[in-house]
Design an enzyme around this catalytic site. Structure first.
Site, short mmCIF file in Angstrom:
data_model
loop_
_atom_site.label_atom_id
_atom_site.label_comp_id
_atom_site.label_asym_id
_atom_site.label_seq_id
_atom_site.Cartn_x
_atom_site.Cartn_y
_atom_site.Cartn_z
N LYS A 236 12.49 7.95 13.46
CA LYS A 236 12.86 8.45 12.08
C LYS A 236 14.12 9.13 12.09
O LYS A 236 14.77 9.17 11.14
CB LYS A 236 11.58 9.46 11.72
CG LYS A 236 10.33 8.42 11.48
CD LYS A 236 10.50 7.36 10.41
CE LYS A 236 9.14 6.86 9.96
NZ LYS A 236 9.41 5.74 9.26
N ASP B 141 5.17 -7.58 2.92
CA ASP B 141 4.06 -6.79 3.66
C ASP B 141 3.59 -7.67 4.69
O ASP B 141 3.76 -9.05 4.77
CB ASP B 141 3.26 -6.10 2.92
CG ASP B 141 2.79 -4.85 3.67
OD1 ASP B 141 2.34 -4.81 4.81
OD2 ASP B 141 2.62 -3.77 3.01
N ASP C 283 6.18 -9.89 9.20
CA ASP C 283 6.11 -8.95 10.19
C ASP C 283 7.47 -8.26 10.44
O ASP C 283 8.21 -9.06 11.14
CB ASP C 283 5.43 -9.44 11.59
CG ASP C 283 5.19 -8.26 12.76
OD1 ASP C 283 5.89 -7.38 12.58
OD2 ASP C 283 4.85 -8.82 13.90
N SER D 101 0.75 -1.25 -0.12
CA SER D 101 0.22 0.00 0.02
C SER D 101 0.80 1.40 0.07
O SER D 101 2.09 1.31 0.18
CB SER D 101 -0.87 0.16 1.13
OG SER D 101 -0.03 0.22 2.47
N THR E 192 -2.19 8.25 2.58
CA THR E 192 -2.05 6.76 2.86
C THR E 192 -3.57 6.35 3.34
O THR E 192 -4.45 7.09 3.48
CB THR E 192 -1.24 6.55 4.25
OG1 THR E 192 -1.36 7.38 5.19
CG2 THR E 192 0.36 7.06 3.74
N TYR F 24 8.20 8.60 17.87
CA TYR F 24 8.25 8.56 16.30
C TYR F 24 9.41 9.31 15.82
O TYR F 24 10.16 8.91 14.80
CB TYR F 24 6.80 9.26 15.54
CG TYR F 24 6.74 8.84 14.16
CD1 TYR F 24 6.74 7.82 13.60
CD2 TYR F 24 6.71 10.01 13.31
CE1 TYR F 24 6.56 7.79 12.34
CE2 TYR F 24 6.60 10.22 12.10
CZ TYR F 24 6.74 8.79 11.75
OH TYR F 24 6.51 8.76 10.03
#
Length: 259
Positions: free
Chosen positions: A169, A36, A57, A15, A200, A165
Site C-alpha cells: 500500500k 472483478d 484476475d 463489492s 466489507t 500489506y
C-alpha cells in the site's frame, strides 16, 4: 472532469468500495464497466445499473490487459479508472516458524502494487487517445482522464504482521506524484485514496465489540467507514481538476497503533 457521459472502469467493482463507486458513477450519468473475479457478483451488479461485466484476475497481468481492452471496446473509450482490488495477509517479519516467506510477500505485492501499476499504465494508454475535455483551454481544463487507486492508512502506520500489506500500500501511495508528473502533459490526473477500516465482506464477520475496539482511535466518527463514503470521495476527485498527485486519507482522523 464532468462525470456525465464519461466512460469508466472499476476494478474490484463487484463489492464494497468498488461496487459503491461503480453504482455512484452510473447514477451520475457515466457509462461503467465492472471488472472483478469470475466468481464474483460482478455480472449482477453491472446489470442492475445497465453496465457491463468483464471477469478478471488482476494478478494475471496479461489477462488484465485483455479484460481492460474488452471493457474499453464495450464502453467506446475510457476517461476514469478506479482500482479497489487488493488484499493482504498477517505475518510477522520473524515469527515462531521463522522468517516471513518471500512467496507470500511477493503475492501481496503482486495483488496490490504490481496489479495497480499494471492497470494504471494500461488505462493511461487508453486515456491518452481522448480528445481533451475543453480543447479551447488545454492548460486548465484540457483533461483526458483520471486514475484513482486504493492505498490504505496501513501504508503509513502498519501494524504488527502487516509488513507485506504495508509495503504494497505504501508503493501505491508512492506512485501518485511520479505518475501524475509522468502523465500531466497528457491531461491525465492520478490520485490514491487511503481508507482506514471500512465495511466489507471480511469485516461483516467481526463482532460488534471487536469493531468498537478497532476504531476507538478515530477522532470522529468512531465507526467503520462505509463504501459509499469512499465512492463520494472518488467522484469528488474526478470532479475537481486541482486534485492531483497525492494520496488522500479517508480515515475519520484514525491513526493505527502497533496492534
Amino acid at each position: 472532469m464532468e462525470i456525465k457521459g464519461k466512460k469508466a472502469v472499476v476494478f474490484g467493482g463487484a463489492s464494497g468500495m468498488g461496487r459503491a463507486s461503480a453504482e455512484l458513477l452510473a447514477a451520475r450519468g457515466a457509462e461503467v464497466a465492472v471488472l472483478d473475479r469470475p466468481e464474483s457478483a460482478g455480472a449482477e451488479v453491472a446489470a442492475a445499473f445497465g453496465g457491463s461485466f468483464h471477469p478478471v484476475d488482476v494478478t494475471d497481468f496479461e489477462a488484465t490487459e485483455g479484460a481492460l481492452d474488452a471493457a474499453v471496446d464495450a464502453l467506446g473509450g475510457l476517461h476514469v479508472s478506479i482500482t479497489t482490488a487488493g488484499g493482504g495477509t498477517v505475518k510477522r517479519t520473524l515469527g515462531r516458524g521463522g522468517p516471513h516467506d518471500l512467496e507470500t510477500f511477493r503475492r501481496v505485492l503482486d495483488l496490490n502494487a504490481v496489479a495497480t501499476f499494471n492497470i494504471s499504465r494500461l488505462a493511461a494508454a487508453h486515456m491518452s487517445r481522448n480528445e481533451p475535455e475543453d480543447p479551447e483551454d488545454p492548460e486548465t481544463t484540457g483533461e483526458r482522464g483520471v486514475i484513482i487507486t486504493t492505498s490504505s492508512i496501513a501504508a503509513f502506520e502498519g501494524q504488527v504482521g502487516q509488513v507485506a500489506y504495508s509495503a504494497a500500500k505504501a508503493a501505491i501511495a508512492g506512485m501518485c506524484l511520479t505518475m501524475a508528473r509522468d502523465l500531466g502533459s497528457l491531461g491525465i490526473r492520478v490520485l490514491a485514496i487511503a481508507p482506514s477500516l471500512f465495511e466489507t465482506g471480511a469485516t461483516d464477520r467481526i463482532p460488534a465489540e471487536t469493531r468498537a475496539a478497532l476504531v476507538k482511535g478515530a477522532a470522529f466518527p468512531r465507526r467503520l467507514g462505509r463504501p459509499e463514503e469512499y465512492a463520494k470521495l472518488a467522484l469528488a476527485v474526478v470532479d475537481n481538476p486541482m486534485l492531483n498527485g497525492q494520496c488522500l486519507r479517508l480515515d475519520a482522523g484514525q491513526r493505527f497503533g502497533p496492534k
